[in-house]
Design a protein around this motif. Structure first.
Motif, PDB file in Angstrom:
ATOM      1  N   LYS A   1       0.829  -1.201   0.000  1.00  0.00           N
ATOM      2  CA  LYS A   1       0.000   0.000   0.000  1.00  0.00           C
ATOM      3  C   LYS A   1       0.866   1.255   0.000  1.00  0.00           C
ATOM      4  O   LYS A   1       1.829   1.358   0.754  1.00  0.00           O
ATOM      5  N   ASP A   2       0.510   2.176  -0.888  1.00  0.00           N
ATOM      6  CA  ASP A   2       1.214   3.457  -1.067  1.00  0.00           C
ATOM      7  C   ASP A   2       2.568   3.310  -1.754  1.00  0.00           C
ATOM      8  O   ASP A   2       3.297   4.297  -1.906  1.00  0.00           O
TER       9      ASP A   2
ATOM     10  N   ARG B   1      -4.654  -8.506  -8.981  1.00  0.00           N
ATOM     11  CA  ARG B   1      -5.737  -7.692  -8.429  1.00  0.00           C
ATOM     12  C   ARG B   1      -6.912  -8.576  -8.009  1.00  0.00           C
ATOM     13  O   ARG B   1      -7.509  -8.381  -6.945  1.00  0.00           O
ATOM     14  N   ALA B   2      -7.245  -9.560  -8.842  1.00  0.00           N
ATOM     15  CA  ALA B   2      -8.338 -10.485  -8.514  1.00  0.00           C
ATOM     16  C   ALA B   2      -8.025 -11.237  -7.224  1.00  0.00           C
ATOM     17  O   ALA B   2      -8.909 -11.473  -6.392  1.00  0.00           O
ATOM     18  N   TYR B   3      -6.771 -11.581  -7.055  1.00  0.00           N
ATOM     19  CA  TYR B   3      -6.343 -12.295  -5.851  1.00  0.00           C
ATOM     20  C   TYR B   3      -6.507 -11.430  -4.603  1.00  0.00           C
ATOM     21  O   TYR B   3      -7.044 -11.885  -3.578  1.00  0.00           O
ATOM     22  N   THR B   4      -6.065 -10.184  -4.663  1.00  0.00           N
ATOM     23  CA  THR B   4      -6.188  -9.322  -3.479  1.00  0.00           C
ATOM     24  C   THR B   4      -7.653  -9.027  -3.156  1.00  0.00           C
ATOM     25  O   THR B   4      -8.027  -8.914  -1.991  1.00  0.00           O
TER      26      THR B   4
ATOM     27  N   ASP C   1      -9.029  -4.030  -3.784  1.00  0.00           N
ATOM     28  CA  ASP C   1      -8.350  -4.015  -5.079  1.00  0.00           C
ATOM     29  C   ASP C   1      -7.007  -3.316  -4.907  1.00  0.00           C
ATOM     30  O   ASP C   1      -6.953  -2.119  -4.611  1.00  0.00           O
ATOM     31  N   LEU C   2      -5.939  -4.057  -5.082  1.00  0.00           N
ATOM     32  CA  LEU C   2      -4.592  -3.501  -4.887  1.00  0.00           C
ATOM     33  C   LEU C   2      -4.351  -2.278  -5.769  1.00  0.00           C
ATOM     34  O   LEU C   2      -3.596  -1.378  -5.392  1.00  0.00           O
ATOM     35  N   ALA C   3      -5.022  -2.220  -6.915  1.00  0.00           N
ATOM     36  CA  ALA C   3      -4.825  -1.097  -7.839  1.00  0.00           C
ATOM     37  C   ALA C   3      -5.192   0.239  -7.211  1.00  0.00           C
ATOM     38  O   ALA C   3      -4.680   1.289  -7.619  1.00  0.00           O
ATOM     39  N   LYS C   4      -6.077   0.207  -6.217  1.00  0.00           N
ATOM     40  CA  LYS C   4      -6.515   1.451  -5.574  1.00  0.00           C
ATOM     41  C   LYS C   4      -5.562   1.909  -4.468  1.00  0.00           C
ATOM     42  O   LYS C   4      -5.735   2.994  -3.920  1.00  0.00           O
TER      43      LYS C   4
END
Length: 320
Positions: free
Chosen positions: A122-123, A141-144, A151-154
């Motif tokens: 994160k960050d 992303r689907a995994y997280t 969603d790791l993308a966020k």
């Protein structure tokens, strides 16, 4: 007299055998792609001659150029992914794919990084090869989303760039981590980068029960039907070349310059990564894994990635 007849027959057989025309295959590949290692082994060990093939290789600079070459029939075969094949079949094309490799990338961080696990990402600023709709990135992303509930993308700062640039920035400390293609991941591994999450390790968690080939040899079904000897000979030569690369460490020393490895550690990492990614010869066994992965990509990546169809088109995986 009998010996003379036998000699004449032997000569005739030899002449006829030399007149059998080799099966032609025009193949377009990226100049620095890993498929070149396999093609070099085929040439070095005369597997093309063994299977009566005439393989003409065209080196191109990017995937788009390869796709154009195949669609214009300038070449018979390219290496690309099943998402592209599925989209083309939705448009009425008859392209099919034979899995080439199940090797996949991973998010890597420097050895002394404070990042120890996924939540520590994160960050962080992470370099991502292939852009925002890269298949490996979407699967992670689907995994997280499934395991961690977000969603790791966020939560990260993505930096989309070409694979060599991402590795260079990661080594220079300009990025906190890198998600790159498997061969670039192997190069970072040789530099003592640590693996935070690898695509191959998360597949079962997102419902994919088999290893997942991301790319393959792609060609027209019509071409394959009209060139049975060529396609069967190429598959046989390809499988034999992989067996050599799988079992012969000395062969890797021979192709070291082609791999671009600057030292033994990198060569070993590339060798081990390649070997781990060698697919089963029964390539139809991957159909369910690819179909499941496609649905995940459609759900998260949307039309920009998979096109209008949210299911893998029929015929993507080649059936003899």
């Amino acid at each position: 007299m009998k010996n003379i007849k036998i000699t004449i027959m032997t000569v005739c057989i030899f002449i006829l055998s030399t007149q059998i025309k080799a099966a032609d295959i025009k193949l377009a590949v990226l100049k620095y792609g890993t498929v070149n290692w396999e093609l070099d082994v085929i040439k070095e060990h005369k597997l093309d001659e063994k299977y009566n093939l005439n393989i003409e290789v065209t080196y191109l600079t990017n995937k788009n150029a390869s796709a154009i070459a195949l669609m214009s029939k300038a070449v018979d075969m390219i290496v690309t992914d099943w998402v592209w094949v599925s989209r083309q079949r939705d448009k009425g094309k008859d392209f099919s794919l034979i899995p080439y490799s199940t090797a996949a990338g991973a998010i890597m961080v420097p050895k002394n990084s404070s990042i120890k696990n996924i939540e520590d990402l994160k960050d962080a600023q992470i370099g991502i090869a292939g852009g925002s709709i890269d298949k490996s990135w979407i699967l992670i992303r689907a995994y997280t989303m499934k395991v961690y509930g977000y969603d790791l993308a966020k939560y990260i700062e993505p930096a989309y760039a070409a694979p060599p640039l991402i590795n260079g920035m990661a080594q220079n400390g300009e990025l906190d981590g890198a998600l790159n293609y498997w061969n670039y991941t192997a190069r970072l591994e040789a530099l003592n980068f640590r693996k935070i999450v690898a695509v191959e390790d998360i597949l079962t968690e997102i419902g994919i029960d088999n290893s997942l080939p991301l790319i393959g040899y792609v060609f027209s079904q019509k071409w394959a039907k009209n060139n049975v000897e060529a396609i069967q000979g190429f598959i046989a030569a390809s499988n034999e070349a992989r067996e050599i690369l799988k079992n012969n460490d000395e062969e890797w020393e021979r192709i070291k310059n082609i791999t671009g490895a600057q030292n033994t550690e990198t060569l070993i990492a590339l060798r081990d990564g390649f070997r781990k990614g060698i697919p089963q010869e029964n390539f139809l066994s991957y159909k369910n894994a690819i179909e499941t992965a496609f649905k995940i990509l459609a759900e998260i990546g949307g039309k920009d990635l998979v096109g209008k169809n949210n299911q893998l088109s029929e015929g993507v995986i080649w059936s003899k």
